[in-house]
Design a protein around this motif. Structure first.
Motif, short mmCIF file in Angstrom:
data_model
loop_
_atom_site.label_atom_id
_atom_site.label_comp_id
_atom_site.label_asym_id
_atom_site.label_seq_id
_atom_site.Cartn_x
_atom_site.Cartn_y
_atom_site.Cartn_z
N ASN A 42 0.81 -1.22 0.00
CA ASN A 42 0.00 0.00 0.00
C ASN A 42 0.85 1.27 0.00
O ASN A 42 0.31 2.38 0.03
CB ASN A 42 -0.94 0.02 1.22
N ARG A 43 2.14 1.10 0.03
CA ARG A 43 3.05 2.25 0.00
C ARG A 43 4.26 1.87 -0.84
O ARG A 43 4.75 0.74 -0.77
CB ARG A 43 3.46 2.64 1.42
N THR A 44 4.75 2.81 -1.63
CA THR A 44 5.87 2.53 -2.52
C THR A 44 7.17 2.37 -1.74
O THR A 44 7.49 3.18 -0.86
CB THR A 44 6.03 3.67 -3.55
N LEU A 45 7.93 1.35 -2.09
CA LEU A 45 9.22 1.08 -1.46
C LEU A 45 10.26 2.09 -1.94
O LEU A 45 10.47 2.25 -3.14
CB LEU A 45 9.64 -0.34 -1.85
N THR A 46 10.90 2.79 -0.99
CA THR A 46 11.98 3.71 -1.37
C THR A 46 13.31 2.97 -1.31
O THR A 46 13.40 1.86 -0.76
CB THR A 46 12.05 4.92 -0.42
N GLU A 66 18.30 -4.57 -9.41
CA GLU A 66 17.79 -4.90 -10.75
C GLU A 66 16.28 -5.14 -10.72
O GLU A 66 15.53 -4.67 -11.58
CB GLU A 66 18.51 -6.12 -11.33
N ARG A 67 15.84 -5.91 -9.68
CA ARG A 67 14.41 -6.19 -9.56
C ARG A 67 13.62 -4.95 -9.16
O ARG A 67 12.46 -4.79 -9.54
CB ARG A 67 14.18 -7.32 -8.55
N TYR A 68 14.26 -4.07 -8.39
CA TYR A 68 13.58 -2.83 -7.99
C TYR A 68 13.23 -2.00 -9.22
O TYR A 68 12.13 -1.42 -9.31
CB TYR A 68 14.48 -2.04 -7.05
N ILE A 69 14.14 -1.95 -10.17
CA ILE A 69 13.87 -1.20 -11.41
C ILE A 69 12.68 -1.82 -12.14
O ILE A 69 11.76 -1.11 -12.57
CB ILE A 69 15.12 -1.21 -12.32
N LYS A 70 12.70 -3.13 -12.25
CA LYS A 70 11.63 -3.83 -12.97
C LYS A 70 10.28 -3.69 -12.28
O LYS A 70 9.24 -3.47 -12.93
CB LYS A 70 12.01 -5.31 -13.12
N GLU A 71 10.27 -3.81 -10.94
CA GLU A 71 9.02 -3.86 -10.20
C GLU A 71 8.46 -2.48 -9.86
O GLU A 71 7.24 -2.33 -9.72
CB GLU A 71 9.21 -4.66 -8.90
N TYR A 72 9.34 -1.47 -9.71
CA TYR A 72 8.87 -0.19 -9.19
C TYR A 72 9.08 1.00 -10.12
O TYR A 72 8.53 2.07 -9.88
CB TYR A 72 9.53 0.11 -7.84
N LEU A 73 9.91 0.84 -11.15
CA LEU A 73 10.25 2.01 -11.95
C LEU A 73 9.84 1.92 -13.42
O LEU A 73 9.62 2.96 -14.05
CB LEU A 73 11.77 2.26 -11.89
N GLN A 74 9.72 0.74 -13.97
CA GLN A 74 9.51 0.63 -15.42
C GLN A 74 8.11 1.05 -15.88
O GLN A 74 7.96 1.66 -16.93
CB GLN A 74 9.78 -0.81 -15.88
N ASP A 75 7.12 0.72 -15.11
CA ASP A 75 5.74 0.90 -15.59
C ASP A 75 5.03 2.10 -15.00
O ASP A 75 3.80 2.20 -15.05
CB ASP A 75 4.93 -0.37 -15.29
#
Length: 456
Positions: A42-46, A66-75
């Motif tokens: 419910n809150r974005t991971l910093t 690497e996964r942080y980019i895929k899960e939180y930044l790409q879309d």
């Protein structure tokens, strides 16, 4: 495990260690309510939350990046307040692939050019050149205003970062950067011209050195002698430069003296040396100024001896050697100058080499932060080895001669200096008949490497 999400791994860790959210929050040193929101998505991971979780899970720093980019930044639409600190962390940890991915995500939107450039400047200042290079390169590619100062500054930074030992590549980088010099801030142009002149000096491109030196000196004089500028404005100019402003005026003369030396016009080189020896016109009196005045005094004293010696005034050799005894920091350069004169006038200087034998052994290829010698040492060392080879082989001391010849040929290959490779090969062929079987084998191995390189 690697295909699961970051939060799935965190949740699994909590279960495996029989922790509740409160206990996990205590380990993270984060408010329990915040942790609950994070775990439930419910809150974005910093990046700060991510780093804390990574540490608690006992994983290496940056493990999840690497996964942080895929899960939180790409879309999603990137938020610089969140993505900026993450990009900084990636750069600091040397995760260059992550840096490239993030930059590619951002540069579709030109609003990120400014923060990316500012981060590149911070990384450059702190010596993180690999990450800074990626940012500068991409900002330059996205810069629409082809005559903008920012584009020129990106090109200058890239030039500084990329200069290395390969002289062929260095020449290419110089040609790429040179058209951007006059688009830089007028003050910063002085350092840019100085850096280009130093590089061309290493390449012995004397016409370019002369042109750049005179342009630098002309621009520096306009700034230094302006009557319309206040003391505050003068200090503002000074704050942008790597050296006191007067240094660039004097350095023009020093570079022009080098040009004359390179053209074997030692009489004219001596005239230029007398010009930068007289710095009575300098009006500043601060400690930095005194440092540079002392440095120019030392350089001019040495180069007056050198140019007289190379002009054929052999009588100054004794005084020059005494000068070197009193200035040990000048011995390496001094030995090179004496060696050159010995070969030019067939002098026997074995007694001088014997006195300074330890310095000769220590005179190895190295980079230096010296303003005068920066970017010229690798090639300078190469010339030194060639002159040592010539000196000893022409004296009939083939053991020493071949030893220095092999070192010089290896170094020429290392810095990709084609004309120097040829010089050493020609010299070897002239004295091949005196080479041992072992020396011939060493030579053959190096030449084979050269052949493979050029065939490639």
């Amino acid at each position: 495990m690697s295909s699961s999400t970051i939060l799935a791994e965190v949740t699994q860790y909590i279960k495996q260690n029989d922790l509740n959210i409160s206990q996990f929050a205590k380990k993270l040193e984060i408010n329990v309510g915040t942790v609950s929101y994070l775990i439930n998505g419910n809150r974005t991971l910093t990046v700060d939350h991510l780093d804390r979780m990574t540490e608690v899970l006992g994983l290496p720093k940056g493990h999840f990046y690497e996964r942080y980019i895929k899960e939180y930044l790409q879309d999603i639409n990137p938020d610089w307040r969140r993505i900026g600190p993450f990009l900084h962390k990636c750069a600091t940890l040397g995760k260059l692939d992550c840096v490239r991915q993030i930059v590619n995500l951002l540069l579709d939107d030109l609003m990120y050019s400014t923060p990316l450039f500012e981060l590149a400047e911070e990384l450059f200042k702190n010596g993180n050149f690999e990450a800074a290079e990626i940012l500068y390169e991409n900002v330059a590619m996205s810069e629409k205003k082809q005559y903008s100062e920012r584009l020129a500054l990106c090109q200058y930074r890239l030039f500084k970062i990329r200069i290395g030992e390969d002289q062929v590549r260095n020449l290419k980088y110089a040609h790429q950067f040179e058209p951007f010099v006059d688009r830089l801030d007028e003050v910063l142009q002085l350092d840019a011209l100085k850096d280009l002149a130093n590089l061309y000096r290493a390449l012995q491109e004397w016409d370019r050195v002369e042109a750049l030196a005179k342009e630098m000196g002309h621009k520096a004089k306009i700034l230094y002698y302006s009557d319309k500028r206040s003391e505050g404005e003068f200090q503002e100019i000074q704050s942008k430069l790597s050296r006191p402003l007067f240094v660039y005026i004097a350095y023009e003369k020093l570079l022009c003296a080098d040009v004359c030396d390179g053209r074997r016009d030692y009489e004219k080189a001596l005239q230029y040396t007398y010009e930068y020896a007289d710095l009575s016109w300098v009006r500043e009196t601060d400690e930095d100024t005194k440092y540079w005045l002392d440095l120019y005094k030392r350089w001019s004293q040495a180069n007056i001896y050198v140019n007289k010696l190379l002009s054929g005034n052999i009588g100054v050799l004794t005084d020059y050697v005494e000068y070197l005894r009193q200035h040990p920091e000048e011995i390496s350069q001094g030995i090179y100058n004496i060696l050159f004169a010995a070969n030019k006038y067939q002098l026997d200087v074995d007694h001088i080499f014997q006195e300074f034998s330890s310095e000769i052994e220590a005179y190895e290829r190295r980079q230096t932060f010296d303003f005068y010698m920066n970017q010229v040492v690798p090639d300078h060392y190469n010339e030194f080895l060639y002159d040592l080879t010539y000196y000893y082989t022409h004296k009939g001391d083939y053991k020493n001669g071949f030893n220095y010849l092999i070192q010089g040929l290896e170094n020429s290959v290392l810095i990709n200096k084609e004309d120097s490779i040829i010089k050493f090969m020609v010299l070897f062929e002239q004295v091949r008949h005196m080479a041992t079987e072992e020396m011939c084998s060493q030579y053959k191995n190096i030449v084979s490497e050269v052949r493979r390189y050029y065939e490639k």
